[in-house]
Design a protein around this motif. Structure first.
Motif, PDB file in Angstrom:
ATOM      1  N   ARG A  75      35.573  44.312  49.546  1.00  0.00           N
ATOM      2  CA  ARG A  75      34.557  43.832  48.516  1.00  0.00           C
ATOM      3  C   ARG A  75      34.982  43.494  47.204  1.00  0.00           C
ATOM      4  NH1 ARG A  75      35.256  49.577  48.913  1.00  0.00           N
ATOM      5  NH2 ARG A  75      36.071  49.916  46.773  1.00  0.00           N
ATOM      6  N   THR A  76      36.343  43.215  47.031  1.00  0.00           N
ATOM      7  CA  THR A  76      36.954  42.499  45.996  1.00  0.00           C
ATOM      8  C   THR A  76      36.875  41.190  46.138  1.00  0.00           C
ATOM      9  OG1 THR A  76      38.827  44.428  45.473  1.00  0.00           O
ATOM     10  CG2 THR A  76      39.291  42.839  44.761  1.00  0.00           C
ATOM     11  N   ALA A  77      36.566  40.818  47.709  1.00  0.00           N
ATOM     12  CA  ALA A  77      36.708  39.378  48.276  1.00  0.00           C
ATOM     13  C   ALA A  77      34.984  38.947  46.990  1.00  0.00           C
ATOM     14  CB  ALA A  77      36.952  39.137  49.449  1.00  0.00           C
ATOM     15  N   LYS A  78      34.141  39.616  47.830  1.00  0.00           N
ATOM     16  CA  LYS A  78      33.326  39.522  47.659  1.00  0.00           C
ATOM     17  C   LYS A  78      32.329  38.486  46.239  1.00  0.00           C
ATOM     18  CE  LYS A  78      30.676  41.404  51.528  1.00  0.00           C
ATOM     19  NZ  LYS A  78      30.246  42.998  51.689  1.00  0.00           N
ATOM     20  N   VAL A  79      33.725  39.553  44.717  1.00  0.00           N
ATOM     21  CA  VAL A  79      33.566  39.152  44.083  1.00  0.00           C
ATOM     22  C   VAL A  79      34.271  37.681  43.593  1.00  0.00           C
ATOM     23  CG1 VAL A  79      33.938  40.495  41.287  1.00  0.00           C
ATOM     24  CG2 VAL A  79      33.594  41.586  43.513  1.00  0.00           C
ATOM     25  N   PHE A  80      34.816  38.140  43.690  1.00  0.00           N
ATOM     26  CA  PHE A  80      35.624  36.003  43.768  1.00  0.00           C
ATOM     27  C   PHE A  80      35.067  35.165  43.332  1.00  0.00           C
ATOM     28  CE2 PHE A  80      38.529  33.042  45.027  1.00  0.00           C
ATOM     29  CZ  PHE A  80      39.271  32.938  43.972  1.00  0.00           C
ATOM     30  N   LEU A  81      34.354  35.457  45.704  1.00  0.00           N
ATOM     31  CA  LEU A  81      32.744  34.338  45.803  1.00  0.00           C
ATOM     32  C   LEU A  81      32.154  34.789  44.916  1.00  0.00           C
ATOM     33  CD1 LEU A  81      33.588  34.322  49.196  1.00  0.00           C
ATOM     34  CD2 LEU A  81      34.746  32.732  48.450  1.00  0.00           C
ATOM     35  N   ARG A  82      31.481  35.867  44.234  1.00  0.00           N
ATOM     36  CA  ARG A  82      30.937  35.616  43.425  1.00  0.00           C
ATOM     37  C   ARG A  82      30.696  34.892  42.127  1.00  0.00           C
ATOM     38  NH1 ARG A  82      29.749  40.695  43.952  1.00  0.00           N
ATOM     39  NH2 ARG A  82      30.196  41.694  42.297  1.00  0.00           N
ATOM     40  N   THR A  83      32.029  35.164  41.835  1.00  0.00           N
ATOM     41  CA  THR A  83      32.089  34.978  40.587  1.00  0.00           C
ATOM     42  C   THR A  83      32.878  33.617  39.826  1.00  0.00           C
ATOM     43  OG1 THR A  83      34.286  35.800  40.624  1.00  0.00           O
ATOM     44  CG2 THR A  83      31.709  37.738  39.434  1.00  0.00           C
ATOM     45  N   ASP A  84      32.963  33.000  40.962  1.00  0.00           N
ATOM     46  CA  ASP A  84      33.327  31.802  41.625  1.00  0.00           C
ATOM     47  C   ASP A  84      34.793  32.011  41.121  1.00  0.00           C
ATOM     48  OD1 ASP A  84      33.445  29.137  41.721  1.00  0.00           O
ATOM     49  OD2 ASP A  84      32.874  28.705  39.523  1.00  0.00           O
ATOM     50  N   ALA A 138      40.167  25.959  46.384  1.00  0.00           N
ATOM     51  CA  ALA A 138      39.715  27.106  45.059  1.00  0.00           C
ATOM     52  C   ALA A 138      38.089  28.152  45.642  1.00  0.00           C
ATOM     53  CB  ALA A 138      39.318  27.310  43.898  1.00  0.00           C
ATOM     54  N   SER A 139      37.105  27.532  46.366  1.00  0.00           N
ATOM     55  CA  SER A 139      36.241  28.537  46.558  1.00  0.00           C
ATOM     56  C   SER A 139      36.091  29.023  48.315  1.00  0.00           C
ATOM     57  CB  SER A 139      34.851  26.916  46.525  1.00  0.00           C
ATOM     58  OG  SER A 139      35.300  25.792  46.742  1.00  0.00           O
ATOM     59  N   HIS A 140      36.518  28.121  49.085  1.00  0.00           N
ATOM     60  CA  HIS A 140      37.201  28.777  50.400  1.00  0.00           C
ATOM     61  C   HIS A 140      37.187  30.092  50.512  1.00  0.00           C
ATOM     62  CE1 HIS A 140      38.457  29.024  54.590  1.00  0.00           C
ATOM     63  NE2 HIS A 140      37.662  27.415  54.557  1.00  0.00           N
ATOM     64  N   PRO A 141      36.178  30.730  51.372  1.00  0.00           N
ATOM     65  CA  PRO A 141      36.496  32.032  51.844  1.00  0.00           C
ATOM     66  C   PRO A 141      38.040  32.651  52.157  1.00  0.00           C
ATOM     67  CG  PRO A 141      34.703  30.919  52.956  1.00  0.00           C
ATOM     68  CD  PRO A 141      35.283  29.869  52.154  1.00  0.00           C
ATOM     69  N   SER A 142      39.217  32.321  52.725  1.00  0.00           N
ATOM     70  CA  SER A 142      40.263  32.623  53.223  1.00  0.00           C
ATOM     71  C   SER A 142      40.968  32.672  51.875  1.00  0.00           C
ATOM     72  CB  SER A 142      40.882  31.412  54.153  1.00  0.00           C
ATOM     73  OG  SER A 142      40.114  31.714  55.363  1.00  0.00           O
ATOM     74  N   THR A 143      40.698  31.758  50.757  1.00  0.00           N
ATOM     75  CA  THR A 143      41.397  31.515  49.740  1.00  0.00           C
ATOM     76  C   THR A 143      40.647  33.264  48.461  1.00  0.00           C
ATOM     77  OG1 THR A 143      41.225  29.477  48.688  1.00  0.00           O
ATOM     78  CG2 THR A 143      41.876  31.145  46.897  1.00  0.00           C
ATOM     79  N   ALA A 144      39.772  34.030  49.027  1.00  0.00           N
ATOM     80  CA  ALA A 144      38.939  34.935  48.009  1.00  0.00           C
ATOM     81  C   ALA A 144      39.611  36.033  48.890  1.00  0.00           C
ATOM     82  CB  ALA A 144      37.574  34.744  48.247  1.00  0.00           C
ATOM     83  N   LYS A 145      39.862  36.471  50.056  1.00  0.00           N
ATOM     84  CA  LYS A 145      40.367  37.300  51.036  1.00  0.00           C
ATOM     85  C   LYS A 145      42.157  37.473  50.615  1.00  0.00           C
ATOM     86  CE  LYS A 145      40.544  39.369  55.276  1.00  0.00           C
ATOM     87  NZ  LYS A 145      39.787  39.569  56.416  1.00  0.00           N
ATOM     88  N   PHE A 146      42.328  35.913  50.665  1.00  0.00           N
ATOM     89  CA  PHE A 146      43.998  36.231  50.245  1.00  0.00           C
ATOM     90  C   PHE A 146      44.584  36.658  49.034  1.00  0.00           C
ATOM     91  CE2 PHE A 146      48.219  33.701  48.944  1.00  0.00           C
ATOM     92  CZ  PHE A 146      48.992  34.488  50.147  1.00  0.00           C
ATOM     93  N   ILE A 147      44.286  36.291  48.306  1.00  0.00           N
ATOM     94  CA  ILE A 147      44.098  36.258  46.592  1.00  0.00           C
ATOM     95  C   ILE A 147      43.838  37.735  46.432  1.00  0.00           C
ATOM     96  CG2 ILE A 147      43.900  35.752  44.513  1.00  0.00           C
ATOM     97  CD1 ILE A 147      44.836  33.480  45.419  1.00  0.00           C
ATOM     98  N   SER A 148      42.870  37.685  46.951  1.00  0.00           N
ATOM     99  CA  SER A 148      42.244  39.777  46.527  1.00  0.00           C
ATOM    100  C   SER A 148      42.756  40.621  47.193  1.00  0.00           C
ATOM    101  CB  SER A 148      40.264  39.968  46.969  1.00  0.00           C
ATOM    102  OG  SER A 148      40.053  38.534  46.799  1.00  0.00           O
ATOM    103  N   ARG A 149      43.573  40.422  48.551  1.00  0.00           N
ATOM    104  CA  ARG A 149      44.364  41.108  48.659  1.00  0.00           C
ATOM    105  C   ARG A 149      45.868  41.392  48.200  1.00  0.00           C
ATOM    106  NH1 ARG A 149      48.455  42.464  52.396  1.00  0.00           N
ATOM    107  NH2 ARG A 149      47.879  44.127  54.048  1.00  0.00           N
ATOM    108  N   LYS A 150      46.167  39.959  48.150  1.00  0.00           N
ATOM    109  CA  LYS A 150      47.445  40.290  46.860  1.00  0.00           C
ATOM    110  C   LYS A 150      47.356  40.679  45.710  1.00  0.00           C
ATOM    111  CE  LYS A 150      50.896  37.282  46.574  1.00  0.00           C
ATOM    112  NZ  LYS A 150      51.219  35.781  46.565  1.00  0.00           N
ATOM    113  N   LEU A 151      46.085  41.180  44.698  1.00  0.00           N
ATOM    114  CA  LEU A 151      45.979  41.840  43.999  1.00  0.00           C
ATOM    115  C   LEU A 151      45.453  43.280  44.257  1.00  0.00           C
ATOM    116  CD1 LEU A 151      43.595  38.868  42.265  1.00  0.00           C
ATOM    117  CD2 LEU A 151      46.339  40.094  41.313  1.00  0.00           C
ATOM    118  N   CYS A 152      45.404  43.571  45.197  1.00  0.00           N
ATOM    119  CA  CYS A 152      44.843  45.066  45.703  1.00  0.00           C
ATOM    120  C   CYS A 152      46.432  45.099  45.615  1.00  0.00           C
ATOM    121  CB  CYS A 152      44.229  45.053  46.605  1.00  0.00           C
ATOM    122  SG  CYS A 152      42.445  44.728  46.571  1.00  0.00           S
ATOM    123  N   GLN A 153      47.382  44.218  47.040  1.00  0.00           N
ATOM    124  CA  GLN A 153      48.096  44.675  46.758  1.00  0.00           C
ATOM    125  C   GLN A 153      49.376  45.537  45.855  1.00  0.00           C
ATOM    126  OE1 GLN A 153      50.028  42.466  49.490  1.00  0.00           O
ATOM    127  NE2 GLN A 153      51.274  43.452  50.715  1.00  0.00           N
TER     128      GLN A 153
END
Length: 533
Positions: free
Chosen positions: A326-335, A297-312
């Protein structure tokens, strides 16, 4: 702001109608019993037919007794699940919540055609998806990992340690205290479940787990957890990680009586594991799986994968790298705060740009629901208490049931869930764990577009069961007599934007001076402009 806090929006009316779908409130245990009773009834009916064919006396009283039980309603419960989903999508004021329920249901896909997943999915949507769409991703991920529907669908319910290897034996004393239910030596206490008792007895006797009740390690969930639920296929894991993650989740299973999640320490691999470079110490019990969820859940690859799907989902089929980053950074910054992540997307310049308008083709579910909403329709879901004589066919994938005996021309009305399935997206019916595509270009096929236009005609003619349209559909023609003015007025109301010149000319040409508003509305709903978001 209100959409991000759905509890602030008044949905009492739609909630009251949803409350009539009583099967959806049943406990996991009741639903599991319904599924087992349904299997018994099907077997008894098959034996009775066989006896009939052989000229023997069939055991019809037993068949009748099973079929008369109120618990034997798996198909009806599935129908109600689709009915509630459609009701909320069409009428709930909490529209962002419904979009996210659709997104996460697809992300954590479960095919209800697979065994008892068909009843456990009812609990999965009620207790896993709906409560957590604005929660931390880690919370949603754990809820899914402990979902009986997911545990069965991806085969983790029968995944056990290797009983041939003494190093995998769990520390039962420590696990007993952590799990909160008793063990005697290496034997599971009564009520711990048939799978645990069989495996524990084999372990005590030094025998390997074997047969359908002790299948050994299964890597399905471990693989899909990383590939589809968190890191993504290019997320940096190896086959060794898949095996290690699968070992961490051994013993995560289902209580056969309650139908709920249960961890069985005798089935768990208690040895040391190494996951993505993190050491999982031996003897951790259920905490092994919890640690894996923390790591993923805290892995950078997860942040990017989930963010891309939501942006898509929200912006375009090929979202820009800048938006995803930018979205992935929000994911990581907000846990992994999903409310903050989605808010960052819908307040972005990309989401609010003209390029995002009409950038994506609607999925069949989105198309069916948006057409009903555009027409100002209300939805009355089919319930067990609906009047006899009204035919309702609830379709989930290939499964369907009849309610009522038909009559009064109702046989010509098809259910909305069936229409969605005919357009290519049977609700809860995608067989592969990938779910339906987020890339909307995958929906672009001539046959599917024809099905959409057929649906638009049925909808505007009042031939979709449960959908109640204002009279006349599309509004009053008033003083608009010429086809051009009527098309312009209707398209402005249905689409909220002008038709392209090509679409307008084609519809005007078909309209003529005599085509009614219902037919005109169908033509507009079938236009390329309405097919897109």
């Amino acid at each position: 702001d209100a959409q991000f806090h759905p509890e602030s929006l008044d949905a009492r009316d739609v909630d009251a109608r949803a409350a009539a779908l009583t099967d959806l409130d049943r406990t996991s245990g009741d639903l599991a019993t319904a599924y087992i009773d349904g299997l018994k009834a099907a077997k008894a009916l098959k034996e009775a037919k066989k006896a009939d064919a052989n000229g023997q006396t069939p055991a019809r009283p037993a068949v009748g007794k099973l079929l008369e039980q109120p618990g034997v309603s798996v198909a009806a419960a599935l129908g109600e699940l689709a009915e509630r989903r459609l009701l909320y999508a069409i009428e709930s004021p909490r529209q962002l919540q419904e979009v996210l329920v659709d997104f996460w249901t697809n992300h954590f896909n479960i095919d209800v055609k697979k065994g008892p997943s068909r009843v456990y999915k009812i609990v999965d949507e009620r207790e896993v998806i709906r409560p957590h769409v604005f929660d931390k991703f880690r919370t949603l991920l754990e809820a899914s990992a402990k979902s009986p529907a997911m545990l069965f669908y991806l085969d983790n319910a029968l995944s056990t340690r290797n009983f041939d290897d003494p190093a995998t034996a769990p520390n039962l004393a420590a696990a007993n205290g952590a799990a909160g239910f008793g063990f005697r030596g290496n034997r599971a206490a009564p009520g711990a479940g048939l799978l645990a008792r069989i495996a524990a007895r084999r372990a005590a006797a030094g025998q390997p787990a074997k047969g359908r009740k002790g299948a050994g390690l299964n890597e399905n969930y471990g693989r899909e957890l990383m590939e589809l639920h968190t890191l993504g296929v290019d997320g940096g894991y190896t086959q060794k990680d898949v095996t290690e993650v699968a070992r961490c989740f051994t013993g995560w299973s289902i209580n056969r009586k309650s139908g709920e999640f249960q961890f069985y320490p005798p089935l768990h691999d208690g040895g040391e594991k190494m996951v993505l470079g993190h050491r999982i110490a031996p003897g951790g019990g259920i905490n092994d799986g919890e640690q894996v969820l923390d790591i993923l859940a805290s892995h950078p690859s997860t942040a990017k994968f989930i963010s891309r799907k939501l942006c898509q989902r929200f912006v375009s089929d090929q979202p820009s790298a800048a938006l995803v980053d930018r979205t992935a950074k929000v994911f990581l910054r907000t846990d992994g705060d999903l409310r903050a992540v989605v808010r960052s997307i819908v307040t972005s310049s990309e989401f609010n740009s003209p390029a995002a308008e009409f950038a994506k083709l609607k999925s069949p579910f989105e198309y069916a629901v948006s057409a009903a909403r555009a027409l100002g329709a209300t939805y009355q879901p089919a319930t067990p208490a609906e009047p006899a004589g009204k035919l309702r066919l609830i379709a989930i994938g290939q499964a369907s049931i009849n309610r009522g005996q038909g009559g009064n021309g109702a046989r010509f009305r098809t259910p909305l869930a069936r229409e969605v399935a005919l357009m290519g997206e049977p609700l809860y019916g995608h067989e592969a764990p990938t779910g339906y595509p987020e890339d909307s270009r995958e929906w672009l096929a001539s046959g599917a577009l024809i099905a959409r236009f057929n649906y638009a005609i049925k909808l505007t003619q009042g031939q979709v069961a449960g959908v109640q349209l204002p009279t006349p559909p599309g509004g009053e023609p008033a003083a608009l007599r010429d086809p051009e003015s009527r098309v312009d007025a209707l398209s402005a109301g249905l689409i909220g934007a002008p038709l392209s010149a090509a679409s307008r000319d084609a519809i005007v040409k078909q309209a003529g001076p005599t085509v009614d508003n219902a037919r005109l509305s169908a033509l507009i709903l079938g236009s390329p402009e309405f097919q897109k978001r």
